[in-house]
Design a protein around this motif. Sequence first.
Motif, PDB file in Angstrom:
ATOM      1  N   VAL A 188      32.738  -5.166  -6.723  1.00 12.34           N
ATOM      2  CA  VAL A 188      32.543  -6.585  -7.020  1.00 12.34           C
ATOM      3  C   VAL A 188      33.581  -7.385  -6.233  1.00 12.34           C
ATOM      4  CG1 VAL A 188      31.531  -6.315  -9.316  1.00 12.34           C
ATOM      5  CG2 VAL A 188      34.016  -6.453  -9.058  1.00 12.34           C
ATOM      6  N   ALA A 189      33.303  -8.667  -6.047  1.00 14.36           N
ATOM      7  CA  ALA A 189      34.224  -9.557  -5.346  1.00 14.36           C
ATOM      8  C   ALA A 189      34.395 -10.827  -6.153  1.00 14.36           C
ATOM      9  CB  ALA A 189      33.695  -9.883  -3.958  1.00 14.36           C
ATOM     10  N   VAL A 190      35.530 -11.480  -5.951  1.00 17.76           N
ATOM     11  CA  VAL A 190      35.825 -12.719  -6.664  1.00 17.76           C
ATOM     12  C   VAL A 190      36.180 -13.808  -5.656  1.00 17.76           C
ATOM     13  CG1 VAL A 190      37.405 -13.860  -8.283  1.00 17.76           C
ATOM     14  CG2 VAL A 190      36.598 -11.541  -8.749  1.00 17.76           C
ATOM     15  N   ASP A 191      35.650 -14.998  -5.891  1.00 13.66           N
ATOM     16  CA  ASP A 191      36.063 -16.201  -5.177  1.00 13.66           C
ATOM     17  C   ASP A 191      36.956 -16.962  -6.150  1.00 13.66           C
ATOM     18  OD1 ASP A 191      36.345 -18.787  -4.279  1.00 13.66           O
ATOM     19  OD2 ASP A 191      34.212 -19.155  -3.946  1.00 13.66           O
ATOM     20  N   ASP A 192      38.253 -16.908  -5.892  1.00 14.68           N
ATOM     21  CA  ASP A 192      39.239 -17.503  -6.806  1.00 14.68           C
ATOM     22  C   ASP A 192      39.632 -18.894  -6.308  1.00 14.68           C
ATOM     23  OD1 ASP A 192      40.981 -17.764  -8.899  1.00 14.68           O
ATOM     24  OD2 ASP A 192      42.493 -16.403  -8.111  1.00 14.68           O
ATOM     25  N   GLY A 193      38.647 -19.808  -6.346  1.00  9.71           N
ATOM     26  CA  GLY A 193      38.904 -21.150  -5.861  1.00  9.71           C
ATOM     27  C   GLY A 193      39.029 -21.239  -4.360  1.00  9.71           C
ATOM     28  N   GLU A 194      38.422 -20.289  -3.641  1.00 11.92           N
ATOM     29  CA  GLU A 194      38.579 -20.217  -2.187  1.00 11.92           C
ATOM     30  C   GLU A 194      37.557 -21.042  -1.415  1.00 11.92           C
ATOM     31  OE1 GLU A 194      39.119 -15.883  -1.250  1.00 11.92           O
ATOM     32  OE2 GLU A 194      39.318 -15.827  -3.438  1.00 11.92           O
ATOM     33  N   SER A 195      36.433 -21.366  -2.056  1.00 14.94           N
ATOM     34  CA  SER A 195      35.449 -22.235  -1.415  1.00 14.94           C
ATOM     35  C   SER A 195      35.413 -23.612  -2.074  1.00 14.94           C
ATOM     36  CB  SER A 195      34.053 -21.603  -1.463  1.00 14.94           C
ATOM     37  OG  SER A 195      33.630 -21.392  -2.800  1.00 14.94           O
ATOM     38  N   ASP A 196      35.859 -23.684  -3.313  1.00 13.95           N
ATOM     39  CA  ASP A 196      35.942 -24.938  -4.074  1.00 13.95           C
ATOM     40  C   ASP A 196      37.031 -24.733  -5.118  1.00 13.95           C
ATOM     41  OD1 ASP A 196      35.654 -27.009  -5.953  1.00 13.95           O
ATOM     42  OD2 ASP A 196      33.498 -27.146  -5.629  1.00 13.95           O
ATOM     43  N   SER A 197      38.063 -25.531  -5.063  1.00 16.04           N
ATOM     44  CA  SER A 197      39.211 -25.330  -5.954  1.00 16.04           C
ATOM     45  C   SER A 197      38.840 -25.418  -7.421  1.00 16.04           C
ATOM     46  CB  SER A 197      40.307 -26.364  -5.640  1.00 16.04           C
ATOM     47  OG  SER A 197      40.839 -26.153  -4.351  1.00 16.04           O
ATOM     48  N   ALA A 198      37.738 -26.059  -7.739  1.00 12.36           N
ATOM     49  CA  ALA A 198      37.355 -26.246  -9.132  1.00 12.36           C
ATOM     50  C   ALA A 198      36.387 -25.180  -9.630  1.00 12.36           C
ATOM     51  CB  ALA A 198      36.729 -27.630  -9.324  1.00 12.36           C
ATOM     52  N   VAL A 199      36.066 -24.191  -8.793  1.00 17.21           N
ATOM     53  CA  VAL A 199      35.025 -23.218  -9.125  1.00 17.21           C
ATOM     54  C   VAL A 199      35.544 -21.796  -8.939  1.00 17.21           C
ATOM     55  CG1 VAL A 199      32.732 -22.341  -8.488  1.00 17.21           C
ATOM     56  CG2 VAL A 199      33.169 -24.805  -8.540  1.00 17.21           C
ATOM     57  N   ARG A 200      35.088 -20.895  -9.791  1.00 18.61           N
ATOM     58  CA  ARG A 200      35.355 -19.473  -9.669  1.00 18.61           C
ATOM     59  C   ARG A 200      34.015 -18.731  -9.626  1.00 18.61           C
ATOM     60  NH1 ARG A 200      39.293 -21.786  -8.901  1.00 18.61           N
ATOM     61  NH2 ARG A 200      41.407 -21.459  -9.713  1.00 18.61           N
ATOM     62  N   CYS A 201      33.958 -17.638  -8.858  1.00 18.02           N
ATOM     63  CA  CYS A 201      32.719 -16.868  -8.733  1.00 18.02           C
ATOM     64  C   CYS A 201      33.018 -15.377  -8.745  1.00 18.02           C
ATOM     65  CB  CYS A 201      31.995 -17.183  -7.425  1.00 18.02           C
ATOM     66  SG  CYS A 201      31.707 -18.929  -7.100  1.00 18.02           S
TER      67      CYS A 201
END
Length: 255
Positions: A188-201
């Motif tokens: 699995v992978a996580v986007d820790d505010g890397e594309s949008d500071s207000a969003v996590r994925c």
Amino acid sequence: MPRVVPAVTRALDILELFLDHPPLSAREITERLGLPRTTVHELLVTLVARSYLISVPGQPARFRLGMPVLQLGAAFAGQLDLVREAQDVAQDVAAACDEAVHVAVLNGTDVIYLVKVDSTHPVRMVSAVGRRLPAHCTAVGKILLSSLDPTDLDTRLPDGDLPGMTPDSITDVGRLRAELDRVRAAGVAVDDGESDSAVRCVGAPVRDHTGATVAAMSVSAPIIRWAPASHAEWTRLVREGAATLSTRLGYRTPA
């Protein structure tokens, strides 16, 4: 209700044995299925006559799958519609978590979103089908980059720094490679505010009938709803959703 034909069921049982086993003899098939020896013999004669099973060269008493099985599989794969199947599965995942669910594919060093199912919350992330983002800034992109063979990955990554979208974006190639190693190990992978500071994925891989990673699925939520318990639950849901979509695309989990 229409009657299930026992002979057809038994013939399919024989063919499905070969999904998990090397070439088999009539005796081994009989033992594994618990069928009468004469029944197995008659079914084998029929399957061999239609070339669904063939004798192993040099071992005429052992059988393996024949070309018609491959042709059927190829016909099935050709009829699949990734977007249609992804939309159905993404809707189920979104209903379970009430957060945005995306399915994306890799295009060069970017990801393109093919499917989006939104949440019902008044505060939701802004995204759209067809949107293109730098792969290394997203959870789905990290999944897809991590699936590339080393040579392919090398050709896609620049010699210098990577472009960033937020202060948390990974811009150092060495750091990205280390992150992709972690993604491969975790699945699995996580986007820790890397594309949008207000969003996590959080994202997981989608595989096709060959086992290749052809897409990725993610659950995305505003940071105000991103907590350890919800993160764990969304990770479980996106894993299950990606696995379900992979199964629909013909992927079969190795035994």
